[in-house]
Design an enzyme around this catalytic site. Structure first.
Site, short mmCIF file in Angstrom:
data_model
loop_
_atom_site.label_atom_id
_atom_site.label_comp_id
_atom_site.label_asym_id
_atom_site.label_seq_id
_atom_site.Cartn_x
_atom_site.Cartn_y
_atom_site.Cartn_z
N ILE A 60 0.81 -1.22 0.00
CA ILE A 60 0.00 0.00 0.00
C ILE A 60 0.84 1.26 0.00
O ILE A 60 0.31 2.36 0.04
CB ILE A 60 -0.97 0.02 1.20
N GLY A 64 8.59 3.74 -0.82
CA GLY A 64 9.31 4.98 -0.55
C GLY A 64 10.80 4.84 -0.57
O GLY A 64 11.35 3.77 -0.77
N ALA A 65 11.46 5.96 -0.34
CA ALA A 65 12.91 6.01 -0.36
C ALA A 65 13.51 5.15 0.75
O ALA A 65 14.64 4.72 0.65
CB ALA A 65 13.38 7.45 -0.22
N VAL A 125 5.41 -0.18 2.50
CA VAL A 125 4.35 -0.42 3.48
C VAL A 125 3.47 -1.53 2.93
O VAL A 125 3.05 -1.49 1.77
CB VAL A 125 3.50 0.84 3.72
N LYS A 135 5.28 -1.23 8.06
CA LYS A 135 6.29 -0.48 7.33
C LYS A 135 7.62 -1.22 7.42
O LYS A 135 8.06 -1.59 8.51
CB LYS A 135 6.44 0.92 7.91
N ASP A 185 5.96 19.03 10.66
CA ASP A 185 5.37 18.83 9.34
C ASP A 185 3.86 18.65 9.43
O ASP A 185 3.29 17.75 8.80
CB ASP A 185 6.02 17.64 8.64
#
Length: 505
Positions: A134, A137-138, A142, A157, A275
């Site tokens: 789902i 990433g770098a 996940v 993850k 963030d």
């Protein structure tokens, strides 16, 4: 599954798995029989136990999921409560509906043993059956993970330790509370991996209705991966920016109340998020907003974090964070600014400062006033709050305690928010908890997962369908709603990352 192995199908490696699984079963059962830890200062109720069969071992008891009613005790339902009763809908965060973060929630699972099986379309890791990917990433991927004993899905993850350590730990933090540094002595220098484990120990103990919950962490010391199990929030981000249909003023107020309580809890734990934005605010099944993604967060000592580097998403950065003055700035004030931009997005569907080019965007953030469009029309009280949150001077910018008391937030005092003492208790982490912050996986077992889970390198929102990701453009012109500070690939709104400086006391 009673009497049989918890695997997807039989595999030639089954005999080896069974032998490893049978090791130290007696020790494992003794460890499971220990006293139940308290959660956030509240003694948990007796646990119902459900059997989960591990290949080649006796049945292992795992905690059954508590009923929702046991976890949703309103602060205002307490006999000593002084809040007014109010009629509210399912998304309300007013007196009658706010879920107490101090109510007991099930403790973080501690895995003392790991068994892995592999099939062409299925991988099982302990009690988790890994399903579709789902997010990518770098730093890893996940996967949707299904716990059969609980009949519940999670987000697992899988992170690359090499990439994490390349950025000097995730998230970066000073020595733990109670260290010499906190007492005015010399700071203890931590190795990058020690920082990782310390931060995991903190995140595992965070327990608040408005903060995404970390359930379990597994580690293979001989391989490159950390496995983190989080609550799965299927509804995804509360809002995509830009959008044509922003929230009503009332809906925005209810969501902001959730964000402020979650932010106050993090600040109480001496964590600045750095963030805050709509894509990092995930909507739970209970209708409450939960803060996610601690990839650029900082933990601090003293009253506030004093930061000196930029991180986060350009369109949500505060003026002082992009200044050329070279002076340090307040971490808490950064979070308030980003929350103010988020509130503006809630009611207008776009950011207050937009530009295709980063330098022009920085100039607008530092110099231009906030402009309120004619449509949709919002109240003067809301405009007042937004202007106070987007005060370009961090010294005079409104703080979280005053936001909680603002007339727009409380409906002129009719719907007060709980005090910090009522919904926050400080999390302390011992050396033993840091040592046991992750559970180790036998190195040979993770080869299967390495091959099956680390095939792709770029990724988007793990909760967003792939087709939708391909159709939708980035959140803002020039990708200025995409997080900065990562030198390799993109980053999912909920995937932990690592690009920060140390927070000074």
């Amino acid at each position: 599954m009673e009497g049989g192995p918890a695997v997807c199908c039989q595999d030639p490696r089954a005999e080896l798995v069974e032998r490893v699984a049978a090791i130290d079963v007696t020790h494992l059962e003794e460890a499971d029989g220990g006293p139940e830890p308290t959660r956030n200062g509240v003694d948990p109720p007796p646990r119902a136990r459900a059997a989960s069969v591990i290949p080649g071992s006796t049945s292992r008891l795992l905690p059954a999921r508590p009923s929702l009613s046991a976890r949703k005790l309103s602060l205002q339902e307490r006999p000593a409560g002084s809040y007014l009763e109010a009629q509210a809908g399912p998304y309300a965060t007013g007196p009658a509906s706010h879920i107490s973060p101090r109510a007991w929630r099930r403790p973080t699972i501690e895995s003392h043993h790991v068994a892995i099986s592999d099939a062409e379309d299925c991988v099982q890791l302990n009690q988790y059956k890994l399903q579709s990917e789902i997010g990518k990433g770098a730093y890893g991927v996940v996967r949707l993970a299904y716990n059969e004993s609980e009949d519940r899905h999670y987000a697992m993850k899988v992170l690359s330790k090499k990439k994490l350590l390349k950025q000097y730990g995730f998230p970066r933090r000073p020595p733990p509370r109670g260290s010499q540094a906190a007492q005015g002595g010399p700071a203890k220098q931590l190795l990058p991996l020690e920082r990782v484990y310390q931060e995991i120990a903190i995140l595992k103990k965070l327990d608040h209705v408005n903060v995404v919950k970390l359930i379990e962490v597994l580690d293979d010391p001989a391989e490159d991966n950390l496995y983190l199990v989080f609550d799965l929030l299927r509804k995804g981000p509360v809002m995509e920016v830009p959008c044509d249909k922003p929230f009503s003023e009332e809906q925005a107020r209810l969501y902001l109340r959730d964000v402020i309580l979650g932010l106050e809890y993090l600040h109480c734990q001496k964590i600045v998020h750095r963030d805050i934005k709509p894509s990092n605010l995930l909507l739970g099944d209970d209708g409450h907003v939960k803060i996610a993604d601690f990839g650029v967060s900082n933990q601090f000592e003293g009253n506030d974090a004093q930061l000196s580097s930029t991180a986060g998403t350009p369109a949500f950065m505060a003026p002082e964070a992009i200044s050329d003055s070279g002076q340090s700035f307040s971490g808490k004030a950064l979070d308030v600014w980003a929350t103010g931009v988020t509130l503006y997005c809630f009611v207008y569907g776009k950011c207050p400062f937009i530009d295709d080019f980063i330098l022009a965007l920085h100039r607008k953030i530092k110099n231009e006033p906030v402009v309120f469009p004619e449509e949709p029309e919002i109240s003067e009280e809301l405009k007042d709050l937004i202007l106070k949150m987007l005060d370009k001077n961090p010294e005079t910018r409104i703080g979280v305690p005053d936001i909680k008391l603002h007339p727009w937030v409380t409906k002129n005092g009719e719907e007060p928010l709980p005090s910090e003492e009522e919904h926050c208790s400080v999390v302390e982490v011992t050396e033993e908890e840091v040592k046991n912050s992750v559970r180790l996986i036998p190195s040979w077992t993770t080869v299967i997962l390495v091959k099956s889970m680390l095939r792709k390198r770029s990724f988007g929102n793990p909760f967003e369908p792939q087709a939708r990701r391909e159709e939708r453009s980035m959140s803002a012109p020039g990708n200025l709603l995409v997080k900065e500070g990562f030198g390799e690939g993109g980053k999912s709104p909920e995937l932990p990352g690592v690009q920060e400086d140390e927070a000074a006391s």
